[in-house]
Enzyme design. Structure first.
Site, short mmCIF file in Angstrom:
data_model
loop_
_atom_site.label_atom_id
_atom_site.label_comp_id
_atom_site.label_asym_id
_atom_site.label_seq_id
_atom_site.Cartn_x
_atom_site.Cartn_y
_atom_site.Cartn_z
N GLU A 62 0.81 -1.22 0.00
CA GLU A 62 0.00 0.00 0.00
C GLU A 62 0.84 1.28 0.00
OE1 GLU A 62 -4.30 -0.37 1.56
OE2 GLU A 62 -2.98 -0.76 3.26
N HIS A 77 -11.85 -0.14 6.07
CA HIS A 77 -10.39 -0.24 6.01
C HIS A 77 -9.72 0.56 7.11
CE1 HIS A 77 -6.65 -0.36 3.13
NE2 HIS A 77 -6.30 -0.46 4.39
#
Length: 285
Positions: A83, A186
């Site tokens: 990420e 998330h």
């Protein structure tokens, strides 16, 4: 390796920030913080490799990436976070931003699940503004995509970065309109012109979430219902919902937040310096 003094100091602070975020439950084994490289014409950024934040302890634990595409400057670099595109695309979009933090805070996640807006509840969270955007990655998925909610490519990272701007009129602004973006199912991402500012915002986003949840539960138990009031609500609860900061109060408190973030940061650094879990090889002796 030898580091210029400014970069050395920045990396020392970055390592401490990893420890601070872990110590205060902003991150656990996951989550990450990055900095824009100060000596690369704003073309690269630095963040830990594939390592739990609490265990980051030296410059060799870090990886330098190209902002343009998220590729490592060293083609033989160790494994990094998938990420990292959260960070690179924000740095690309906002050249005035020098630090990015991504968190899976358990205090913040319920606001996405319950559909309750995040609003500043006290003066330390004025930076949240009158609106905290929500990023929903599922709208970007195509057939065959693994729908794991991870921002693991430039397409997803760019879409997330766009949520920090209010509209197309701000496409070229060096600084974002919003300082925090929630990420559906998330977590959240925040940023700053410095490590101190970004850490402050991560800390008080979580604290604000806890205060809001406690206030909503208290109100519900006392009145039987709890609805968040609009940001322009007048002082004092009249029975229609929670009493939040007004727009003018939010703006004033944000100015105060930005002027005082360094004070708390010095305390947080000292907290992790005296705990044996956290090792910072660059710490001042």
């Amino acid at each position: 390796m030898s580091q210029p003094s400014t970069l050395h100091d920045l990396i020392r602070t970055l390592i401490a920030a990893n420890h601070i975020l872990h110590h205060h439950n902003i991150v656990d084994g996951f989550g990450h913080i990055s900095i824009r490289h100060p000596d690369s014409l704003k073309e690269t950024y630095i963040m830990p490799g594939y390592l739990a934040p609490a265990l980051v302890h030296c410059a060799d634990d870090l990886i330098e990436y190209h902002i343009s595409d998220g590729s490592p400057v060293d083609p033989n670099a160790k494994k990094g976070y998938s990420e990292r595109f959260i960070h690179g695309e924000i740095f690309k979009r906002f050249p005035g931003i020098n630090c990015v933090i991504h968190s899976h805070s358990e205090a913040v996640l319920p606001f996405m699940i319950a559909g309750v807006p995040m609003r500043p509840a006290f003066h330390m969270a004025g930076f949240l503004g009158t609106e905290v955007p929500m990023f929903d990655i599922t709208k970007l998925y195509e057939p065959g995509d693994q729908q794991d909610m991870l921002v693991n490519n430039t397409k997803f990272g760019s879409a997330l970065a766009s949520h920090f701007a209010s509209g197309t009129a701000n496409l070229t602004s060096p600084l974002p309109d919003h300082l925090v973006v929630l990420m559906r199912h998330h977590g959240f991402t925040t940023l700053g012109e410095s490590i101190q500012d970004a850490v402050y915002r991560a800390m008080y986003t979580q604290t604000n979430a806890s205060i809001l949840s406690t206030a909503a539960n208290l109100r519900s138990s006392f009145h039987g219902s709890a609805l968040l009031r609009e940001p322009e609500a007048v002082h004092g609860s009249d029975g229609s919902g929670l009493d939040l900061l007004s727009a003018s109060e939010t703006a004033g408190c944000r100015n105060m937040n930005e002027a005082t973030a360094d004070k708390a940061f010095r305390l947080w650094v000292r907290e992790v310096e005296v705990l044996p879990l956290y090792v910072n090889e660059l710490a001042e002796k």
